[in-house]
Each structure stands twice: as structure tokens, then as C-alpha cells.
Design an enzyme around this catalytic site. Structure first.
Site, mmCIF file in Angstrom:
data_model
loop_
_atom_site.group_PDB
_atom_site.id
_atom_site.type_symbol
_atom_site.label_atom_id
_atom_site.label_comp_id
_atom_site.label_asym_id
_atom_site.label_seq_id
_atom_site.Cartn_x
_atom_site.Cartn_y
_atom_site.Cartn_z
ATOM 1 N N ASN A 101 0.737 -1.251 -0.086
ATOM 2 C CA ASN A 101 -0.023 0.043 0.030
ATOM 3 C C ASN A 101 0.717 1.261 0.215
ATOM 4 O O ASN A 101 2.030 1.207 0.358
ATOM 5 C CB ASN A 101 -0.790 -0.070 1.261
ATOM 6 C CG ASN A 101 -2.177 -0.573 1.057
ATOM 7 O OD1 ASN A 101 -2.804 -0.526 0.166
ATOM 8 N ND2 ASN A 101 -2.784 -1.574 2.052
ATOM 9 N N ASP A 103 -6.735 -6.574 -2.112
ATOM 10 C CA ASP A 103 -7.550 -7.746 -1.639
ATOM 11 C C ASP A 103 -8.944 -7.104 -1.236
ATOM 12 O O ASP A 103 -9.809 -7.722 -0.789
ATOM 13 C CB ASP A 103 -7.132 -8.610 -0.626
ATOM 14 C CG ASP A 103 -6.710 -7.893 0.598
ATOM 15 O OD1 ASP A 103 -6.844 -6.611 0.700
ATOM 16 O OD2 ASP A 103 -6.363 -8.739 1.766
ATOM 17 N N TYR A 141 -13.629 1.885 1.346
ATOM 18 C CA TYR A 141 -12.990 3.239 1.403
ATOM 19 C C TYR A 141 -13.278 4.546 1.038
ATOM 20 O O TYR A 141 -12.761 5.501 1.625
ATOM 21 C CB TYR A 141 -11.432 2.818 0.798
ATOM 22 C CG TYR A 141 -10.481 2.175 1.817
ATOM 23 C CD1 TYR A 141 -9.419 2.497 2.599
ATOM 24 C CD2 TYR A 141 -10.738 0.671 1.472
ATOM 25 C CE1 TYR A 141 -8.787 1.729 3.347
ATOM 26 C CE2 TYR A 141 -9.798 -0.328 2.275
ATOM 27 C CZ TYR A 141 -8.861 0.636 3.159
ATOM 28 O OH TYR A 141 -7.819 -0.625 4.033
#
Length: 452
Positions: A148, A172, A264
Site C-alpha cells: 500500500n 484484496d 474506503y
């Protein structure tokens, strides 16, 4: 079926024991000849590796070799696959990113907003070095990256290695969301066929089908609106923060019912609400340090001391299984469909071609074959273009050592918006990341003239 040689880069990660359990679960689909761990943190990797050695001895006796190392040549020579999961600066820097953001009244999160920029600027240099190292010893290996923030890392790797067709960036999170969809539908995740578009951590499911072509989208939406939405993946099912995050999906579907959102998106659609929920003294990073990190290290200590898995709580999670099934499709030309990050090149027809988009693709031994999305509606296009500009400017700031592009990036980000606040955060982030970021030049802020 050829047995593969795998190196796990970031062997000391707390996700590694779950990855090993997933490799064991999937060994018929992705058989291995050898596993090597590589990490720069000797002590951290040794603890995890010795624990994984116990697991593998009992549950994967047919594996011919397992070892761990800090030597690049030993780790990367003659491998078929590299799974990359590094965290430059560790969880301590993550916590600092989040605290700096929250201090200025802005979302404190590891991949979104200022935290994402800070983490991305730390990750890019190490990722480029790693790819060069792997390529020097194994030119034809598949490099599967889930470091990330995946969007920024993918943008940077595409800029640094535009002709390398065997780097694939993966996240994922869509799969973790689909685990919850599968639970609602009382099916297995692998029975679901998604339609999806966006950027990493910034996308939407437009449709969800079963393998017979039945449209299940309305059933999922109805369940979310009437009963809510909860995490089901073993790694996050009992995590209070993730439970709150999944519950927020109901609000997003209520406000914007056209598509099913990536979790998110809460940080970009409701930034002030997200700030108000956070505690600068107990950020998500601190929760991970006190939660998953302690739990996994305690598990490792137990395995090492007992020299057996008896009585140990070991779980297979979607994080590992998703990566492994992606690898299997690439290795054996399965042609399975997964949501991955690829260069746009007309996939989303009204978005620029050089965007690194997250979409479903068929995976073959020649790489991903993405499915066309076509034009996306104005609202989603507008959101994506702003986020994409932010990501591209972060990467440009890194490569060009450009302060002003970093400032432009933060000002564009929906979690910040306010230019003076963006500058204050950027200056604090520069100070905090002096050991990790390149030096940024060209601060064009005009000083007030001295009074006469």
C-alpha cells in the site's frame, strides 16, 4: 503441474502466517517447490519465519525447501513468483501519519488523504529498488505487489517500468467486500462474478452475478439497506474499526444507490464524520500495533515454544487466498477473472488512457486481459478524475523532487481541499519523513513584504 518457487518479500509482516495458511489451503491449485522469506528487519522476520517453519513442517510436508534471508541474491535468484508486501517505516510511521493529519482536522488513515501520500512517498523508492533487484536475479518472475497505497505504488511502477508486463498490482479489499456479499447470498466468493470500476480504494461494484448469469445486485442492495452490512473475512470480522467501516456502506448506498461502493469511499464522501470518530491518541495504526501485531507475535511465540500447531488459532484469510488464486491463474493459464490494477488504455472510455484503474480482468500466462467498462457517469468520473490527479501529482512530486506538486496533490484531495491546511500538513509530513522522502524543492510561497 509445475511446482513454483516463491519468495515472500516482507516476510516479517503480520500477514505472513495467514499467507502461509492460505498457501497450504490452496496447494492443490498452486503447488510449491520452495518458499523463501526476504525482509530487511532481521529480528522481526526471524520470529515470523520460525513460527511458519512449524506450520509448514506439519501441514506442508511435501514442500521441498523453506528458508528466510536478508540477502537479496539468495532471496531473488531463480524464483517464479515474488509476493511483495512491504511497509517502509513500519507501523510507527503509519501512526505518525495519522496523528499529523488528525492534528490538522483531516482524515487520519494509512492509504487515504495525507496518510496515503506520506506512505506512498515512502514506498515508491523501496518498491523501485525491489523490482530492479528481483529483475537482476529472476528476469522472468511474476511480481505480484500488494504494498500500500496500491494506487500510488502502481502509478509509480508504471512510470518506472512501463515495459515490464510481469508486474501486477493487486488489492484484496474488493475480495474482502465480496466475502460479505457471498455471506448475504449464502454462496462462496468464488461463485460470484463482479463488474467493477475505479481506482484502488476508490471504486464501485456496478453489478454482481453468479456463474449462471443471474443478477444478484438488487438482492445485495436490499439486504444492505434493510439489515446493514458487516465484515465476514476472518482477519477483520471481529475488528471494531472494520465493523464501523462496513456499517457505513449502508449510508453510502442510501445516499448514492446507483452502485455498491468500496468501503474506503467513506473517507472521501464523509471526511468530517470520519475525523470526528477518530482519536489522535488511539489512531488506527495504534490499534493495529496493540491488536493484530501483538496477537500475531504472541501466536508466533506460542508456535516456536511448543514446536507444534496443536492448540494454535490458525486461520485462512481472503488476503492470502486471493493473491494465490491470482498467481495460479497466471502460472497455469487458467483464465480466471479477478479485480486487479491495470493501465486504462480505453477500458473506461471517458477516462485518460494512462490512468492505473482497478477493474475485472481475465488472467492468463500472458498477463491480464481486462474487460471493457465503457463510459462512466459524470458523478463518478468527476470523483475519479480528482483522485487520479492527486495520485499522479504525488508520484510526480517524488520523481521530480517538487514541493509544489505535493502541495497541489494534497489540495486536490477530497479529505483536505483547503490549501493553507494542505501546506501545513505537507510541511509537517516533510519534517516527519526526513529519513524516507526525497528532498522536495521549489516551494514558491511568496513571503509577505517587510513593513517599512
Amino acid at each position: 503441474m509445475k511446482k513454483q518457487k516463491l519468495v515472500v518479500v516482507g516476510g516479517g509482516s503480520t500477514y505472513t502466517p495467514g499467507m502461509i495458511m492460505s498457501l497450504i489451503e490452496e496447494k492443490e491449485n498452486f503447488p510449491l517447490k520452495s518458499i523463501t522469506f526476504y525482509d530487511t528487519d532481521v529480528e522481526r522476520q526471524e520470529k515470523v519465519a520460525k513460527a511458519c517453519e512449524v506450520i509448514l513442517k506439519e501441514k506442508y510436508p511435501e514442500l521441498e525447501a523453506f528458508h528466510y534471508t536478508t540477502d537479496k541474491e539468495e532471496a531473488f535468484s531463480n524464483v517464479d513468483f515474488a509476493f511483495v508486501q512491504i511497509r517502509t517505516g513500519g507501523l510507527a510511521m503509519r501512526e505518525q501519519d495519522e496523528q499529523i493529519s488528525l492534528k490538522h482536522g483531516v482524515v487520519g488513515q494509512e492509504t487515504c488523504g495525507p496518510g496515503g501520500m506520506a506512505y506512498g512517498m515512502r514506498s515508491i523508492g523501496d518498491m523501485i529498488e525491489l523490482v530492479n533487484d528481483i529483475r537482476s536475479y529472476s528476469p522472468d518472475a511474476w511480481i505480484l505487489n500488494y504494498t500500500n497505497p496500491a494506487a500510488i505504488v502502481a502509478e509509480a511502477l508504471n512510470r518506472a517500468f512501463p515495459e515490464d508486463k510481469k508486474i501486477l498490482n493487486i488489492c484484496d479489499m474488493p475480495a474482502a467486500i465480496m466475502v460479505s456479499y457471498a455471506s448475504i447470498l449464502k454462496r462462496e466468493i468464488w461463485d460470484l462474478v463482479p463488474e467493477y470500476f475505479g481506482l484502488n480504494h476508490f471504486g464501485w461494484f456496478t453489478k454482481l452475478y453468479d456463474k449462471e448469469g443471474n443478477d444478484l445486485t438488487d438482492e445485495i442492495k436490499s439486504h444492505i439497506l434493510n439489515h446493514g452490512f458487516l465484515p465476514e473475512d476472518s482477519e477483520i470480522v471481529n475488528d471494531p474499526s472494520w465493523i464501523k467501516t462496513f456499517k457505513q456502506v449502508k449510508t453510502m448506498v442510501t445516499d448514492f444507490p446507483e452502485y455498491l461502493p468500496n468501503t474506503y469511499l467513506q473517507y472521501y464522501l464523509y471526511p468530517q464524520e470520519m475525523v470526528d470518530k477518530e482519536d489522535v491518541c488511539n489512531t488506527r495504526g495504534r490499534q493495529v500495533i496493540n491488536g493484530r501485531e501483538k496477537r500475531v507475535h504472541s501466536l508466533c511465540d506460542q508456535l516456536i515454544e511448543n514446536k507444534t500447531t496443536d492448540g494454535a488459532h490458525l486461520e485462512v484469510d481472503i488476503h492470502g487466498c486471493y493473491m494465490i488464486r491470482v498467481a495460479a491463474s497466471l502460472a497455469y493459464n487458467n483464465g480466471d477473472t479477478f479485480i486487479v490494477i491495470v493501465k486504462n488504455n480505453g477500458i473506461i472510455s471517458n477516462l485518460q488512457d494512462d490512468a492505473m484503474v482497478e477493474v475485472p480482468a481475465q488472467l492468463t500466462n500472458h498477463g491480464p486481459k481486462p474487460f471493457a467498462v465503457g463510459k462512466i457517469p459524470t458523478f463518478y468520473k468527476g470523483l475519479i478524475e480528482g483522485q487520479l490527479a492527486y495520485e499522479k501529482l504525488v508520484v510526480a512530486a517524488f520523481f521530480e523532487n517538487d514541493y509544489n506538486k505535493a502541495l497541489q496533490a494534497l489540495t486536490l484531495n477530497r479529505t483536505v481541499v483547503n490549501a493553507p491546511v494542505a501546506r501545513e500538513i505537507l510541511d509537517d509530513m516533510i519534517e516527519a519523513n526526513r529519513n524516507y522522502w526525497p528532498e522536495l524543492n521549489g516551494n514558491l510561497k511568496v513571503k509577505e513584504p517587510a513593513s517599512v
